[in-house]
Design an enzyme around this catalytic site. Structure first.
Site, short mmCIF file in Angstrom:
data_model
loop_
_atom_site.label_atom_id
_atom_site.label_comp_id
_atom_site.label_asym_id
_atom_site.label_seq_id
_atom_site.Cartn_x
_atom_site.Cartn_y
_atom_site.Cartn_z
N LYS A 80 -13.84 2.23 -2.49
CA LYS A 80 -13.27 0.89 -2.65
C LYS A 80 -13.82 0.28 -3.94
CE LYS A 80 -11.11 0.39 1.41
NZ LYS A 80 -9.69 0.01 1.59
N ASP B 94 -9.50 3.19 -4.19
CA ASP B 94 -8.64 2.18 -3.57
C ASP B 94 -8.96 0.81 -4.15
OD1 ASP B 94 -7.00 0.65 -2.01
OD2 ASP B 94 -7.94 1.18 -0.09
N GLU C 259 -5.12 4.25 -5.18
CA GLU C 259 -4.37 3.55 -4.14
C GLU C 259 -4.17 2.07 -4.52
OE1 GLU C 259 -4.76 3.31 0.68
OE2 GLU C 259 -6.26 4.49 -0.40
N ASP D 18 0.10 1.38 -0.78
CA ASP D 18 -0.45 1.01 0.52
C ASP D 18 0.13 -0.33 0.94
OD1 ASP D 18 -1.85 0.49 2.82
OD2 ASP D 18 -3.83 0.50 1.90
N LYS E 63 0.30 3.71 7.72
CA LYS E 63 -0.66 3.18 8.70
C LYS E 63 0.12 2.60 9.87
CE LYS E 63 -4.15 1.82 5.26
NZ LYS E 63 -4.86 0.67 4.62
#
Length: 339
Positions: free
Chosen positions: A154, A179, A205, A228, A250
């Site tokens: 992240k 991400d 991402e 995403d 997801k």
């Protein structure tokens, strides 16, 4: 045939503070749903997400609205699924949809994988996630993972390359997914992409905010880009063409396994690679999406590793390798509800 529906909030403390570009948290707030026909009971877990204007209370309210109709329902399972699909794609629909799949498995005496004609899952690599911290702290966290094959990092737009260099030096043989959680600009992306590729970054991402990514149409990225926040259901796929190479599926975005399965099929037919992702939750939240690992190039289902206590019969994830779904957890005639 009516259904009895119960929904409850559970707070799952995390092992440590989890930071992404838009904030930090110390617990995962999930909603667990059970759906019973009086003889069999199915269950599922969903994670309300503030980024999508959801809260625990809003999700519980949505579930309650459908639960009232299901209590007096007298129709086929297909019709019940249609009733659930009146909810918008999100956590509430996910919980009900996946609980219904688990219930059907018990009613029919076979697995959800068989019902969808899916291959039985085999062990696979799952990314393990590092939250945002200082370069030194992130390097130490990477080293503590024991050099797994895939690490998800992240990152906001501060010290992007500096942090990745430290992480790469700590785990030089790992591959990385970065991400950004919508936290970068096109300038950030262009400025760091070549350097990140040299540091074993194989996927970036959601670098730009959802809906504000037109500049990707004119950018040929040296690293594949994954949608995403920009990808929830099949409705977004046409928009995503020529912007992204990969879509992150997801359950809490699609509204359950039903749409996730269809999204994976259509995305592949349009030339997208598939990533399977998750919110932070227990193994129960990961169980349905894990059935789709055969079609995924990237798997990121390490949510259970981030919480202090997982559910019974949860996933075994050792050195970055995720074992298949335990049939006692979800999706088979043998699965057991342990709320």
């Amino acid at each position: 045939m009516g259904y009895q529906v119960k929904a409850q909030h559970q707070a799952l403390p995390l092992k440590s503070v989890f930071r992404i570009a838009r904030g930090a948290k110390t617990q995962a707030d999930v909603v667990v749903v059970t759906l019973s026909d009086g003889e069999h009971t199915g269950w599922a877990e969903a994670v309300p997400y503030a980024r999508y204007q959801e809260s625990v209370q809003s999700v519980l309210t949505q579930i309650e609205q459908v639960a009232e109709k299901l209590t007096h329902f007298d129709g086929t399972v297909s019709a019940a699924n249609g009733l659930i699909d009146t909810l918008p794609a999100g956590a509430a629909r996910n919980a009900l949809d996946c609980a219904l799949w688990d219930l059907q498995a018990k009613q029919q005496g076979k697995s959800v994988a068989d019902m969808l004609s899916l291959k039985e899952p085999v062990p696979c690599i799952t990314a393990q996630t590092l939250s945002i911290d200082s370069p030194k702290a992130m390097a130490e966290a990477a080293k503590a993972l024991g050099h797994p094959p895939m690490i998800k990092v992240k990152l906001d737009n501060q010290d992007i390359v500096t942090k990745m260099l430290a992480i790469h030096q700590a785990s030089p043989d790992s591959k990385f997914i970065v991400d950004a959680n919508e936290g970068w600009s096109i300038h950030d992306l262009k400025a760091c992409c070549d350097s990140l590729k040299e540091l074993n970054v194989v996927l970036i991402e959601q670098p730009l905010p959802a809906g504000d990514d037109a500049e990707l149409l004119n950018y040929s990225s040296p690293i594949p880009l994954c949608a995403d926040e920009s990808c929830h259901t099949r409705e977004e796929l046409e928009y995503l063409k020529n912007r992204y190479d990969v879509v992150n599926i997801k359950l809490d975005k699609t509204g359950g396994l039903t749409e996730a399965f269809l999204l994976a099929q259509e995305a592949q037919s349009m030339g997208f690679e598939i990533m399977l992702g998750c919110m932070v939750g227990s193994s129960l939240a990961m169980a349905p999406i894990s059935l789709l690992t055969d079609c995924a190039k990237f798997v990121d289902l390490d949510g259970p590793l981030l919480i202090k206590t997982d559910v019974k019969n949860g996933f075994d994830i050792i050195e970055g390798i995720m074992q298949p779904l335990n049939s006692a957890l979800w999706g088979s005639a043998n699965s057991r509800v342990t709320v």
